[in-house]
Motif scaffolding. Sequence first.
Motif, PDB file in Angstrom:
ATOM      1  N   ASP A  98       0.818  -1.209   0.000  1.00 48.96           N
ATOM      2  CA  ASP A  98       0.000   0.000   0.000  1.00 48.96           C
ATOM      3  C   ASP A  98       0.857   1.267   0.000  1.00 48.96           C
ATOM      4  N   SER A 254       4.409   7.107   7.361  1.00 53.57           N
ATOM      5  CA  SER A 254       4.384   7.559   5.969  1.00 53.57           C
ATOM      6  C   SER A 254       4.496   6.370   5.012  1.00 53.57           C
ATOM      7  N   HIS A 256       4.112   7.094   1.305  1.00 53.76           N
ATOM      8  CA  HIS A 256       4.281   7.536  -0.075  1.00 53.76           C
ATOM      9  C   HIS A 256       5.385   8.573  -0.213  1.00 53.76           C
ATOM     10  N   THR A 266       0.904   8.872  -8.029  1.00 49.48           N
ATOM     11  CA  THR A 266      -0.319   8.150  -7.670  1.00 49.48           C
ATOM     12  C   THR A 266      -1.267   9.129  -6.980  1.00 49.48           C
ATOM     13  N   LYS A 267      -2.463   8.667  -6.688  1.00 54.19           N
ATOM     14  CA  LYS A 267      -3.439   9.535  -6.022  1.00 54.19           C
ATOM     15  C   LYS A 267      -2.992   9.924  -4.612  1.00 54.19           C
ATOM     16  N   ASN A 268      -2.008   9.197  -4.088  1.00 47.68           N
ATOM     17  CA  ASN A 268      -1.533   9.480  -2.730  1.00 47.68           C
ATOM     18  C   ASN A 268      -0.188  10.207  -2.692  1.00 47.68           C
ATOM     19  N   SER A 269       0.355  10.544  -3.841  1.00 49.12           N
ATOM     20  CA  SER A 269       1.680  11.162  -3.882  1.00 49.12           C
ATOM     21  C   SER A 269       1.729  12.496  -3.123  1.00 49.12           C
ATOM     22  N   GLN A 271       0.783  13.145  -0.319  1.00 55.11           N
ATOM     23  CA  GLN A 271       1.061  12.952   1.099  1.00 55.11           C
ATOM     24  C   GLN A 271       2.526  13.191   1.451  1.00 55.11           C
TER      25      GLN A 271
END
Length: 433
Positions: A98, A254, A256, A266-269, A271
């Motif tokens: 993940d 953490s 990402h 990615t959609k979480n980059s 963070q």
Amino acid sequence: MDRDMLFAGYNFGPMVSHELLKNMILKNTRKIAPFKGIVYTGLLAIMACCTNSSALAQSGHVNPWAPVEVGPLPPIASLTDGMWLKGDLHVHSIHSKDASNNSVAKIIAFCKSVGMDYIGITDHDNHVNGDVAHNTWADPEFKSDSVLLLYSAEWTTTRGHGNAFSAKPYDHQRLYDVRDQRDVVVGAVKKELGIHLSANHPSGKDHFGFSYDMVESIEVWNSAIWSKNANAIMIWDDMLSSGRKLTGRGGSDSHHGTPDSPDKATKNSYQAKANYVGTPTTWVFAKARTTQAVIDALTNGRVSVSANPYAPRVEFYADLDQDGKMDMMMGDDAKATGKPVKFRVQLTGNTSPDSTYKVSVVKNGDPFGTYKATGKTPVVEFTDTPATLGRTYYRVVVEGPPTAYPQVPGSMALSGNMVGLSNPIYFNFDPNF
């Protein structure tokens, strides 16, 4: 009045049956109805007598677990023979399914760039069926000439998550295999492995659902979002108040990193600019610059947590005899003498001389006092007398102006005015509890 209600809740002891006594009196009251008030009054007197007798019968009870004077405690370690080391105890690399854009090499390089002394890369063990040793630890990038690398992993179970820490490789597969067993089995395996086990995000979705008797520390500050840790702090205070000497630590959690190119985002980059290595930062007062010294300091509680690696470090000391010389620091345990103790809180590092810091002292889980600290090296002192019988602990929370973290600029808003916290100073805590 309902006659059954009159008798409810009373215990007449082993000599007289509750039901028998009720029937006897009710039978007689039918014959002497005009005197009902007198009979009821007499009944209440009998009840009071029986209740008082019952109370007297219990007066000889002695609680075998009542607080007693503690015996000699281990000597307090040196306050000068050591060094402060900072790091992050909860970080995921691409070996966690993940996580994204966060290779082991990238994590270590970032640690070096912000002055981190150690790092715990804690990948999810269930993502590799427990075989951390042949994944994260075997990664060719798992090496550094300056950053101390702990052998660690996130123990990921149906009853919650915990981090395992060790100064050397251990058989993590065994810990993974007993993840669904009873606590007594898990505790025995953990003890055989000789690892430091820590409860992760105890109040979150994946809260630690195991006994706190088998952990040495608890994650009281998870991620840059300080506000979500209130319940974790409450659990920590509950454990401390009940005699469990658990170290409070931090961990960014953490997952990402920053992508090397836009196509790898990615959609979480996003963070990585808000919660990354060091949000928060855990400081340990270690006897040497070694992985074992880091683990030992973590276990002993000579630990404080700051919002980021550039934020001031909270240091907490006590002068037992008020001779002007500090005798113990956070994590230390001493026998109360019945005399007043002077405590000192100081902020070390990148402070703001023109700002005021709010120092909140917690005693035995309750607010004790709030103080203001200013100047280049903000210091606060207060005095209190720990109880000679029973446990007492003090810990500190510091709020003030946020410290800039250029590499993770979004973290400041998430941490708000939270600067850092200390571990407790203990009195009369049984080391064998």
